[in-house]
Design a protein around this motif. Structure first.
Motif, short mmCIF file in Angstrom:
data_model
loop_
_atom_site.label_atom_id
_atom_site.label_comp_id
_atom_site.label_asym_id
_atom_site.label_seq_id
_atom_site.Cartn_x
_atom_site.Cartn_y
_atom_site.Cartn_z
N UNK A 288 0.84 -1.20 0.00
CA UNK A 288 0.00 0.00 0.00
C UNK A 288 0.88 1.25 0.00
N UNK A 289 0.73 2.07 -1.01
CA UNK A 289 1.52 3.30 -1.14
C UNK A 289 0.55 4.46 -1.25
N UNK A 290 0.13 4.96 -0.09
CA UNK A 290 -0.88 6.01 -0.06
C UNK A 290 -0.39 7.29 -0.72
N UNK A 291 0.88 7.59 -0.56
CA UNK A 291 1.43 8.81 -1.17
C UNK A 291 1.32 8.77 -2.69
N UNK A 292 1.60 7.60 -3.26
CA UNK A 292 1.49 7.45 -4.72
C UNK A 292 0.05 7.65 -5.17
N UNK A 293 -0.89 7.07 -4.45
CA UNK A 293 -2.30 7.22 -4.81
C UNK A 293 -2.73 8.67 -4.71
N UNK A 294 -2.35 9.33 -3.64
CA UNK A 294 -2.74 10.74 -3.46
C UNK A 294 -2.14 11.63 -4.53
N UNK A 295 -0.90 11.37 -4.90
CA UNK A 295 -0.25 12.16 -5.95
C UNK A 295 -0.94 11.94 -7.29
N UNK A 296 -1.34 10.70 -7.54
CA UNK A 296 -2.02 10.38 -8.79
C UNK A 296 -3.37 11.09 -8.86
N UNK A 297 -4.13 11.04 -7.77
CA UNK A 297 -5.45 11.67 -7.74
C UNK A 297 -5.32 13.19 -7.86
N UNK A 298 -4.24 13.76 -7.33
CA UNK A 298 -4.02 15.20 -7.47
C UNK A 298 -3.87 15.59 -8.93
N UNK A 299 -3.26 14.70 -9.72
CA UNK A 299 -3.10 14.95 -11.15
C UNK A 299 -4.36 14.60 -11.93
N UNK A 300 -5.16 13.70 -11.38
CA UNK A 300 -6.34 13.21 -12.09
C UNK A 300 -7.50 13.10 -11.10
N UNK A 301 -8.15 14.23 -10.78
CA UNK A 301 -9.22 14.23 -9.78
C UNK A 301 -10.36 13.26 -10.07
N UNK A 302 -10.58 12.94 -11.33
CA UNK A 302 -11.67 12.01 -11.67
C UNK A 302 -11.42 10.61 -11.14
N UNK A 303 -10.18 10.37 -10.66
CA UNK A 303 -9.82 9.03 -10.13
C UNK A 303 -9.86 8.99 -8.61
N UNK A 304 -10.61 9.90 -7.98
CA UNK A 304 -10.58 10.01 -6.52
C UNK A 304 -11.09 8.76 -5.80
N UNK A 305 -11.80 7.90 -6.49
CA UNK A 305 -12.32 6.68 -5.86
C UNK A 305 -11.34 5.50 -5.95
N UNK A 306 -10.16 5.74 -6.51
CA UNK A 306 -9.21 4.64 -6.75
C UNK A 306 -8.80 3.94 -5.45
#
Length: 342
Positions: A288-306
């Protein structure tokens, strides 16, 4: 004494007993007089302040049974040390970063910095680019130091990495290039995680605005991206990188690590097409890499449910998109106008 000062700087309490000091300053066959001399040296420097209420030893020289540690004095002493070395070392060596780091990091680096100083004094900054093991051997006599023993991080700390003309040793980038775009002022590059996606998109490359299609080969791209400027020396162009990988914890971590090396945007149109599909079930044991997920969602808000989706054990492999759909997305999207964000 530097090692002992590092221990005192990290001591969890304000107070320290003579017994604890004797452990810190322990040396085989050390006499009481030798221990007392070290303690008194720190007293004179006001790093150790005797607690009078705790009493003194009855031996000569007499020292206190308990001391208060003034860590600010250790820091002042450390800053003075950095200032002195700044004046001694080759002017290309910068020690500014160490003012915000702990003293033990500098102590661990110092012997290597001295060797680098000797090299620069003798030869100056290198004019020819050579592979990392060769430069490593020249600098510190260890060909693995840069790549395997923290040498690159040290060179970055002293602001020398970009000046040492080092060719990174990593797997070559596997890429195809579009001859129609290689001379453009603004160039676009698509990195894909998996071989299947690379093969599916390869026939479409010349129909896009992209200059290259790069096969990331899983997490190998995190190192091999270092080869880009050597393999594709179009230095005057403005390069924009996009990444498309599996929507799972591993895929997002690869993108995150890669983005830490070089700015790489998520290829949003591909990811959005994946998220419009029904996810696969599985891959519940990935880190689990929460920082990676958060960074990704910051670039792509439509993926906030990932994150919720991944927590449920679901994921989207790149292969969820068929070759025809991949080609259409890449061919038709206005990447050069919208930066891939629609």
């Amino acid at each position: 004494m530097e090692d002992q000062l590092n221990v005192l700087a990290r001591w969890s309490k304000v107070m320290i007993s003579l017994e604890e000091l004797s452990v810190i300053f322990y040396k085989k066959d050390q006499t009481y007089e030798e221990l007392a001399a070290k303690v008194l040296e720190l007293e004179n420097a006001q790093i150790l302040q005797a607690v009078k209420a705790a009493g003194q030893t009855m031996r000569t020289p007499s020292i206190a049974h308990r001391y208060r540690i003034d860590k600010s004095k250790i820091q002042d002493d450390f800053y003075g040390q950095l200032h002195r070395y700044n004046e001694q070392f080759h002017p290309a060596i910068r020690l500014d970063r160490y003012y915000s780091l702990t003293t033990d990091i500098f102590s661990g680096d110092l012997s290597f910095i001295k060797q680098i100083h000797t090299y620069l004094t003798s030869y100056g900054l290198p004019k020819e680019a050579v592979p990392a093991p060769e430069r490593s051997a020249e600098l510190v006599g260890d060909e693995k130091w840069i790549d395997e023993s923290g040498g690159r991080a040290l060179l970055e700390r002293i602001a020398l990495w970009d000046l040492m003309n080092i060719i990174p040793v990593s797997d070559p980038l596997m890429l195809a290039f579009n001859v129609q775009s290689v001379h453009n002022d603004d160039q676009y590059h698509l990195i894909v995680e998996n071989k299947t996606t690379y093969q599916a998109l390869l026939p479409v490359l010349r129909e896009t605005v992209f200059s290259t299609l790069i096969y990331g080969c899983g997490n190998k791209i995190v190192k091999s991206i270092e080869q880009f400027d050597w393999q594709y020396p179009i230095g005057l162009a403005n390069h924009t990188f996009y990444y498309f990988g599996d929507v799972d914890r591993s895929g997002l971590t690869i993108w995150h690590l890669l983005n830490g090396k070089r700015t790489v945007l998520p290829a949003v149109p591909f990811y959005e097409a994946c998220l419009s599909q029904a996810p696969f079930k599985g891959k519940t044991n990935q880190r689990r890499d929460l920082e990676a997920v958060q960074s990704f969602v910051a670039e792509m808000p439509s993926a906030k449910s990932i994150e919720t989706l991944l927590d449920g054990g679901f994921y989207y492999p790149q292969e969820i998109l068929k070759s025809a759909e991949l080609g259409k997305i890449w061919r038709d999207w206005s990447w050069n106008l919208t930066n891939g964000k629609g």
